[in-house]
Design a protein around this motif. Structure first.
Motif, mmCIF file in Angstrom:
data_model
loop_
_atom_site.group_PDB
_atom_site.id
_atom_site.type_symbol
_atom_site.label_atom_id
_atom_site.label_comp_id
_atom_site.label_asym_id
_atom_site.label_seq_id
_atom_site.Cartn_x
_atom_site.Cartn_y
_atom_site.Cartn_z
ATOM 1 N N GLN A 92 24.062 -48.388 -39.108
ATOM 2 C CA GLN A 92 24.906 -47.709 -40.078
ATOM 3 C C GLN A 92 26.280 -48.360 -40.015
ATOM 4 O O GLN A 92 26.766 -48.684 -38.935
ATOM 5 C CB GLN A 92 25.045 -46.224 -39.752
ATOM 6 C CG GLN A 92 23.758 -45.454 -39.877
ATOM 7 C CD GLN A 92 23.938 -43.993 -39.495
ATOM 8 O OE1 GLN A 92 24.934 -43.620 -38.896
ATOM 9 N NE2 GLN A 92 22.966 -43.180 -39.831
ATOM 10 N N THR A 93 26.906 -48.524 -41.155
ATOM 11 C CA THR A 93 28.224 -49.140 -41.156
ATOM 12 C C THR A 93 29.243 -48.208 -40.523
ATOM 13 O O THR A 93 29.093 -46.984 -40.550
ATOM 14 C CB THR A 93 28.678 -49.482 -42.584
ATOM 15 O OG1 THR A 93 28.643 -48.294 -43.370
ATOM 16 C CG2 THR A 93 27.791 -50.530 -43.212
ATOM 17 N N ASN A 94 30.289 -48.801 -39.943
ATOM 18 C CA ASN A 94 31.349 -48.046 -39.314
ATOM 19 C C ASN A 94 32.282 -47.519 -40.400
ATOM 20 O O ASN A 94 32.907 -48.289 -41.112
ATOM 21 C CB ASN A 94 32.110 -48.953 -38.344
ATOM 22 C CG ASN A 94 33.159 -48.208 -37.571
ATOM 23 O OD1 ASN A 94 33.447 -47.050 -37.838
ATOM 24 N ND2 ASN A 94 33.745 -48.872 -36.598
ATOM 25 N N LEU A 95 32.372 -46.211 -40.530
ATOM 26 C CA LEU A 95 33.158 -45.594 -41.590
ATOM 27 C C LEU A 95 34.531 -45.131 -41.121
ATOM 28 O O LEU A 95 35.240 -44.445 -41.854
ATOM 29 C CB LEU A 95 32.384 -44.417 -42.184
ATOM 30 C CG LEU A 95 31.037 -44.763 -42.810
ATOM 31 C CD1 LEU A 95 30.310 -43.505 -43.249
ATOM 32 C CD2 LEU A 95 31.220 -45.707 -43.971
ATOM 33 N N THR A 96 34.920 -45.496 -39.916
ATOM 34 C CA THR A 96 36.225 -45.096 -39.397
ATOM 35 C C THR A 96 37.325 -45.574 -40.327
ATOM 36 O O THR A 96 37.339 -46.711 -40.755
ATOM 37 C CB THR A 96 36.440 -45.689 -37.995
ATOM 38 O OG1 THR A 96 35.376 -45.254 -37.154
ATOM 39 C CG2 THR A 96 37.775 -45.266 -37.408
ATOM 40 N N GLY A 97 38.253 -44.690 -40.633
ATOM 41 C CA GLY A 97 39.366 -45.036 -41.501
ATOM 42 C C GLY A 97 39.062 -44.924 -42.977
ATOM 43 O O GLY A 97 39.907 -45.221 -43.809
ATOM 44 N N THR A 98 37.864 -44.507 -43.327
ATOM 45 C CA THR A 98 37.501 -44.347 -44.733
ATOM 46 C C THR A 98 37.315 -42.869 -45.045
ATOM 47 O O THR A 98 37.334 -42.018 -44.150
ATOM 48 C CB THR A 98 36.201 -45.088 -45.075
ATOM 49 O OG1 THR A 98 35.105 -44.447 -44.389
ATOM 50 C CG2 THR A 98 36.270 -46.550 -44.667
ATOM 51 N N ASP A 99 37.096 -42.557 -46.313
ATOM 52 C CA ASP A 99 36.854 -41.164 -46.698
ATOM 53 C C ASP A 99 35.531 -40.637 -46.142
ATOM 54 O O ASP A 99 35.333 -39.440 -46.043
ATOM 55 C CB ASP A 99 36.859 -41.022 -48.218
ATOM 56 C CG ASP A 99 38.253 -41.220 -48.808
ATOM 57 O OD1 ASP A 99 39.236 -41.016 -48.062
ATOM 58 O OD2 ASP A 99 38.348 -41.592 -49.988
ATOM 59 N N GLY A 100 34.617 -41.534 -45.792
ATOM 60 C CA GLY A 100 33.324 -41.119 -45.270
ATOM 61 C C GLY A 100 33.294 -40.950 -43.760
ATOM 62 O O GLY A 100 32.240 -40.706 -43.185
ATOM 63 N N ALA A 101 34.433 -41.068 -43.094
ATOM 64 C CA ALA A 101 34.493 -40.968 -41.634
ATOM 65 C C ALA A 101 34.148 -39.555 -41.177
ATOM 66 O O ALA A 101 34.409 -38.571 -41.874
ATOM 67 C CB ALA A 101 35.878 -41.351 -41.131
ATOM 68 N N PHE A 102 33.579 -39.458 -39.975
ATOM 69 C CA PHE A 102 33.250 -38.158 -39.389
ATOM 70 C C PHE A 102 34.537 -37.457 -38.971
ATOM 71 O O PHE A 102 35.393 -38.043 -38.321
ATOM 72 C CB PHE A 102 32.344 -38.337 -38.169
ATOM 73 C CG PHE A 102 32.125 -37.065 -37.409
ATOM 74 C CD1 PHE A 102 31.264 -36.104 -37.891
ATOM 75 C CD2 PHE A 102 32.790 -36.825 -36.223
ATOM 76 C CE1 PHE A 102 31.059 -34.922 -37.203
ATOM 77 C CE2 PHE A 102 32.595 -35.655 -35.521
ATOM 78 C CZ PHE A 102 31.731 -34.700 -36.013
ATOM 79 N N LEU A 103 34.664 -36.217 -39.353
ATOM 80 C CA LEU A 103 35.816 -35.405 -38.963
ATOM 81 C C LEU A 103 35.306 -34.124 -38.324
ATOM 82 O O LEU A 103 34.497 -33.412 -38.913
ATOM 83 C CB LEU A 103 36.676 -35.076 -40.182
ATOM 84 C CG LEU A 103 37.223 -36.268 -40.965
ATOM 85 C CD1 LEU A 103 37.863 -35.811 -42.265
ATOM 86 C CD2 LEU A 103 38.206 -37.042 -40.125
ATOM 87 N N ARG A 104 35.789 -33.835 -37.134
ATOM 88 C CA ARG A 104 35.356 -32.619 -36.440
ATOM 89 C C ARG A 104 35.796 -31.379 -37.203
ATOM 90 O O ARG A 104 36.776 -31.404 -37.934
ATOM 91 C CB ARG A 104 35.954 -32.564 -35.041
ATOM 92 C CG ARG A 104 35.458 -33.621 -34.130
ATOM 93 C CD ARG A 104 35.973 -33.375 -32.716
ATOM 94 N NE ARG A 104 35.423 -34.332 -31.801
ATOM 95 C CZ ARG A 104 34.216 -34.271 -31.265
ATOM 96 N NH1 ARG A 104 33.430 -33.265 -31.551
ATOM 97 N NH2 ARG A 104 33.792 -35.194 -30.449
ATOM 98 N N GLN A 105 35.077 -30.289 -36.966
ATOM 99 C CA GLN A 105 35.443 -29.029 -37.591
ATOM 100 C C GLN A 105 36.825 -28.636 -37.069
ATOM 101 O O GLN A 105 37.097 -28.717 -35.876
ATOM 102 C CB GLN A 105 34.419 -27.962 -37.245
ATOM 103 C CG GLN A 105 34.619 -26.689 -38.012
ATOM 104 C CD GLN A 105 33.467 -25.733 -37.824
ATOM 105 O OE1 GLN A 105 32.478 -26.056 -37.202
ATOM 106 N NE2 GLN A 105 33.613 -24.549 -38.364
ATOM 107 N N GLY A 106 37.685 -28.244 -37.968
ATOM 108 C CA GLY A 106 39.041 -27.869 -37.597
ATOM 109 C C GLY A 106 40.039 -29.004 -37.715
ATOM 110 O O GLY A 106 41.232 -28.802 -37.551
ATOM 111 N N SER A 107 39.570 -30.217 -37.994
ATOM 112 C CA SER A 107 40.477 -31.347 -38.155
ATOM 113 C C SER A 107 41.358 -31.121 -39.376
ATOM 114 O O SER A 107 40.885 -30.662 -40.419
ATOM 115 C CB SER A 107 39.681 -32.638 -38.325
ATOM 116 O OG SER A 107 40.524 -33.687 -38.701
#
Length: 125
Positions: A92-107
């Motif tokens: 899977q491509t690295n989505l860090t820094g993009t709109d598709g990045a994983f964000l924890r609940q409460g972020s």
């Protein structure tokens, strides 16, 4: 014209003219991976390289091909494929820094974050 000039002087946005000339003169195509990257070696197999299909991103090289590129495996995956485990997942491509990045609940970067309801601001009377 701008594209030709760009190919002459840059390498980070695809292969350069120099890479194409070297590949056409000394490269022997060894194989291609599922992502469309093409792998080459020279006649005595002392040099191995990849021409990416798209952006130059080393994380897009499959582990088998990575091992071959770095001389960990003598034979390319086309001749001696690696056995895959049942628990291995596809890349899977690295989505860090993009709109598709994983964000924890409460972020605070998530759109669905609501202000805390257990807090009341103090106001002097």
């Amino acid at each position: 014209m701008a594209s030709l000039l760009k190919r002459l002087v840059t390498w980070w946005d695809g292969d350069s003219i120099g890479t194409r000339l070297f590949t056409s003169r000394f490269g022997n195509k060894v194989g291609e991976d599922a992502q469309g990257n093409v792998f080459y070696s020279n006649a005595d197999d002392s040099r191995r390289w990849v021409i990416y299909d798209g952006d130059n991103d080393a994380t897009r090289v499959d582990p088998e091909w990575y091992g071959w590129l770095h001389h960990t495996f003598k034979q390319p995956p086309t001749e001696a494929p690696l056995a895959h485990k049942t628990w291995e997942k596809p890349h899977q491509t690295n989505l860090t820094g993009t709109d598709g990045a994983f964000l924890r609940q409460g972020s605070i970067r998530r759109a669905d974050v609501k202000p805390a309801s257990d807090y009341e601001a103090w106001s002097p009377e």
